[in-house]
Design an enzyme around this catalytic site. Structure first.
Site: not given
Length: 229
Positions: A144, A148
């Site tokens: 994740y 990002k």
């Protein structure tokens, strides 16, 4: 009346943004994963347009949207949809990495590319909903966080490339927000969940509207938000 295209409008921050725009009487285009989601969005936001495309299937995004009506001009494109799966590097398989990179980076890049003509026509604004994990990678969120970090790079390149066309770009880094994703992550980490300790989606939406409503001579390039008391 502004024209706004939002991903992830089914819940959380995306739904709060759609509600805020609807209250202002603005035109909404809400991307839906499938026809079932599209019907649910139209029921909640009756005057919205709901094109259908699966962000996880990035390779088919262009073909899927090309067959549908798209706006000729856009005042904003707001990327809210995202996925997060917890696990250590030793635990996460390639499928988790591929899904995170597809939904969180490749899909926003492709959707932005497809809608750039409409954004340029309106001298519009692209907003990337990032995360605190896009600046500081915590343990057990490597896929994740990596996606990002990549989304931050996408925004920075786009901002520099489109400056001459008048398209503004803002990255938002919200801390813990009371959303279904946050609830799932707390469950995966085995942590108690206290909604009162989190920002509300409405508060994050209000901050985004502030960035969008700034005079044309100003761009809020990066916006960090943290829970307060």
């Amino acid at each position: 009346m502004g024209v706004h295209f939002i991903t992830g409008a089914g819940s959380g921050i995306g739904a709060a943004l759609a509600a805020a725009f609807a209250a202002r009487g603005e035109e909404l285009w809400l991307l839906a994963r499938n026809e079932t989601r599209a019907r649910a969005l139209r029921a909640r936001f009756p005057h919205s347009r709901t094109p259908v495309a699966d962000l996880a299937a990035t390779g088919s995004l262009r073909g899927g949207l090309a067959a549908q009506e798209l706006p000729a001009r856009l005042d904003s494109l707001i990327h809210v949809a995202g996925v997060a799966e917890s696990g250590t590097v030793a635990e996460l398989g390639a499928d988790v990495w591929q899904d995170a990179l597809a939904v969180n980076v490749a899909a926003p890049a492709e959707l932005t590319r497809l809608l750039l003509p409409a954004l340029r026509a309106a001298r519009g604004h692209v907003v990337f909903m990032n995360s605190g994990a896009g600046l500081h990678a915590p343990p057990r969120l490597s896929a994740y966080a990596a996606s990002k970090f990549a989304l931050k790079a996408l925004a920075e390149s786009l901002r520099a490339e489109e400056y001459g066309s008048g398209v503004r770009v803002t990255t938002v880094y919200p801390g813990e927000t009371d959303t279904p994703m946050q609830v799932r992550l707390h469950e995966q980490f085995g942590l108690p969940y206290d909604s009162e300790a989190h920002m509300s989606p409405d508060s994050v939406a209000a901050a985004v509207l502030t960035a969008l409503d700034l005079p044309r001579d100003t761009t809020m390039s990066d916006l960090m938000l943290r829970p307060g008391r």
